[in-house]
Design an enzyme around this catalytic site. Structure first.
Site, mmCIF file in Angstrom:
data_model
loop_
_atom_site.group_PDB
_atom_site.id
_atom_site.type_symbol
_atom_site.label_atom_id
_atom_site.label_comp_id
_atom_site.label_asym_id
_atom_site.label_seq_id
_atom_site.Cartn_x
_atom_site.Cartn_y
_atom_site.Cartn_z
ATOM 1 C CE1 TYR A 164 -4.217 1.366 -0.180
ATOM 2 C CE2 TYR A 164 -3.550 2.723 1.674
ATOM 3 C CZ TYR A 164 -4.438 2.417 0.655
ATOM 4 O OH TYR A 164 -5.546 3.211 0.488
ATOM 5 C CE LYS A 171 -7.118 6.224 0.521
ATOM 6 N NZ LYS A 171 -8.106 7.010 -0.228
HETATM 7 P P1 NAD Z 1 -12.600 3.324 -8.115
HETATM 8 O O1 NAD Z 1 -11.472 3.007 -9.049
HETATM 9 O O2 NAD Z 1 -13.944 2.870 -8.492
HETATM 10 O O3 NAD Z 1 -12.649 4.890 -7.786
HETATM 11 C C1 NAD Z 1 -11.506 5.703 -7.767
HETATM 12 C C2 NAD Z 1 -11.913 6.983 -8.456
HETATM 13 O O4 NAD Z 1 -10.864 7.953 -8.390
HETATM 14 C C3 NAD Z 1 -12.236 6.765 -9.940
HETATM 15 O O5 NAD Z 1 -13.541 7.233 -10.213
HETATM 16 C C4 NAD Z 1 -11.206 7.635 -10.647
HETATM 17 O O6 NAD Z 1 -11.705 8.203 -11.841
HETATM 18 C C5 NAD Z 1 -10.955 8.690 -9.580
HETATM 19 N N1 NAD Z 1 -9.724 9.447 -9.822
HETATM 20 C C6 NAD Z 1 -8.437 9.011 -9.770
HETATM 21 N N2 NAD Z 1 -7.610 10.020 -10.123
HETATM 22 C C7 NAD Z 1 -8.389 11.098 -10.383
HETATM 23 C C8 NAD Z 1 -8.129 12.439 -10.808
HETATM 24 N N3 NAD Z 1 -6.879 12.878 -11.056
HETATM 25 N N4 NAD Z 1 -9.183 13.284 -10.966
HETATM 26 C C9 NAD Z 1 -10.443 12.858 -10.739
HETATM 27 N N5 NAD Z 1 -10.759 11.603 -10.348
HETATM 28 C C10 NAD Z 1 -9.729 10.733 -10.195
HETATM 29 O O7 NAD Z 1 -12.141 2.668 -6.720
HETATM 30 P P2 NAD Z 1 -12.744 2.764 -5.246
HETATM 31 O O8 NAD Z 1 -12.126 1.622 -4.536
HETATM 32 O O9 NAD Z 1 -14.213 2.904 -5.276
HETATM 33 O O10 NAD Z 1 -12.062 4.080 -4.689
HETATM 34 C C11 NAD Z 1 -12.782 5.153 -4.096
HETATM 35 C C12 NAD Z 1 -12.077 5.601 -2.815
HETATM 36 O O11 NAD Z 1 -12.224 4.582 -1.842
HETATM 37 C C13 NAD Z 1 -10.589 5.853 -2.969
HETATM 38 O O12 NAD Z 1 -10.238 6.982 -2.200
HETATM 39 C C14 NAD Z 1 -9.987 4.613 -2.362
HETATM 40 O O13 NAD Z 1 -8.669 4.808 -1.891
HETATM 41 C C15 NAD Z 1 -10.955 4.392 -1.248
HETATM 42 N N6 NAD Z 1 -10.921 3.062 -0.613
HETATM 43 C C16 NAD Z 1 -11.025 1.942 -1.405
HETATM 44 C C17 NAD Z 1 -10.977 0.690 -0.797
HETATM 45 C C18 NAD Z 1 -11.070 -0.561 -1.625
HETATM 46 O O14 NAD Z 1 -10.681 -1.622 -1.148
HETATM 47 N N7 NAD Z 1 -11.588 -0.517 -2.836
HETATM 48 C C19 NAD Z 1 -10.844 0.587 0.597
HETATM 49 C C20 NAD Z 1 -10.751 1.754 1.365
HETATM 50 C C21 NAD Z 1 -10.787 2.986 0.734
#
Ligand code: NAD
Length: 276
Positions: A164, A171
């Site tokens: 990570y 984060k």
């Molecule tokens: P996802 O890939 O569906 O969403 C990530 C989003 O970030 C996408 O829509 C992408 O277009 C956007 N993004 C990235 N760079 C960008 C930029 N420069 N400008 C605008 N948008 C941008 O994945 P997700 O897992 O739904 O992620 C959403 C959030 O949840 C993130 O912050 C991620 O770190 C967090 N998160 C995810 C998990 C997991 O296991 N999936 C766990 C905890 C937290």
């Protein structure tokens, strides 16, 4: 997961807000959007570039939204245009969902100390942490007093999670930003919180090295011995963004089957896999 699985109601009736971070139907932001819509919220969406528009447009339409703004958080012009559109169409908003993160794949594998570059560090912190500060400030300028903001974080901010790496640092900055933003906006009764979700299969999660091991380990070692259900994350967002969450701000709320609470797993699948 069918739409009717989301509890229906009117907890968000009369509230309007922006969802940033839907890439496809597996996005955490999409689960949150559906939950908010099921409770009567009016939604606007951003999407990152034309390639994602064809996925995000039908999703937005399915919850009755016709405000779709192209927005790359590293591009001030698109940020300006997004919030100008909201001001023009709605005047005021009530909530913001920030579910955006990015780090280069080369930054998300192997040794943190050896593989983290200056550019990789800057870009991960910019896109994954500063973007919440920036979007939050812009949103606050058109937000009704009593509004709310939520961002998505992960346990890698508090503890070392293999691969990570720089995203854990980003984060940690995001969670600290949440607290500072909560302090600044508190006098206006605007609440700012983070949800620390357990691993969920999305596009972003696929970029992290040894993802499959992460899901298996979380399932085995969490209190509930299960992976995180996006519906639980959506429910937490509903609580934090609706008036149910009154007086809760500056918080990082874990929705991870209790993984964060465990020091040493109970006898169970993990124990059985280890020789005495
Ligand atoms: P996802 O890939 O569906 O969403 C990530 C989003 O970030 C996408 O829509 C992408 O277009 C956007 N993004 C990235 N760079 C960008 C930029 N420069 N400008 C605008 N948008 C941008 O994945 P997700 O897992 O739904 O992620 C959403 C959030 O949840 C993130 O912050 C991620 O770190 C967090 N998160 C995810 C998990 C997991 O296991 N999936 C766990 C905890 C937290």
């Amino acid at each position: 997961m069918a739409d009717q699985d989301f509890p229906q109601g009117n907890l968000m009736a009369g509230k309007r807000g922006l969802i940033m971070g839907v890439a496809n139907k597996n996005s955490i932001a999409w689960a949150i959007a559906r939950q908010l819509a099921a409770q009567g919220a009016e939604l606007a969406f951003t999407y990152q570039g034309d390639a994602l528009l064809r996925r995000v447009k039908p999703l937005a339409e399915s919850v009755g939204s016709d405000i779709l703004c192209e927005c790359d958080v590293t591009n001030d012009d698109t940020m300006d245009a997004t919030f100008a559109t909201l001001k023009e169409k709605w005047g005021k908003i009530d909530f913001l969902v920030h579910a955006i993160a990015f780090a280069g794949k080369d930054q998300l594998a192997g040794s943190f100390i050896d593989n983290t570059t200056r550019e990789g560090f800057k870009s991960a912190l910019d896109i994954s942490a500063y973007s919440f500060v920036d979007a939050g400030r812009r949103a606050s300028e058109i937000m009704n007093d009593g509004g709310a903001m939520v961002t998505l974080t992960y346990l890698g901010s508090e503890r070392v999670i293999p691969n990570y790496n720089v995203m854990g640092v980003a984060k940690a900055a995001l969670e600290a930003s949440t607290r500072y933003m909560a302090a600044d906006l508190g006098p206006r009764q605007i609440r700012v919180n983070a949800i620390s979700a357990g691993p969920i299969k999305t596009l972003a999660a696929a970029g992290i090295g040894s993802g499959r091991h992460m899901f298996r380990f979380n399932k085995a070692a969490s209190a509930m011995q299960d992976n995180t259900d996006p519906m639980g994350v959506a429910g937490a967002a509903l609580y934090l963004l609706s008036d149910l969450g009154l007086s809760c701000t500056g918080e990082t709320h874990h929705v991870d089957g209790g993984f964060h609470a465990i020091g040493m797993p109970q006898e169970g699948p993990l124990r059985e896999s280890m020789p005495d």
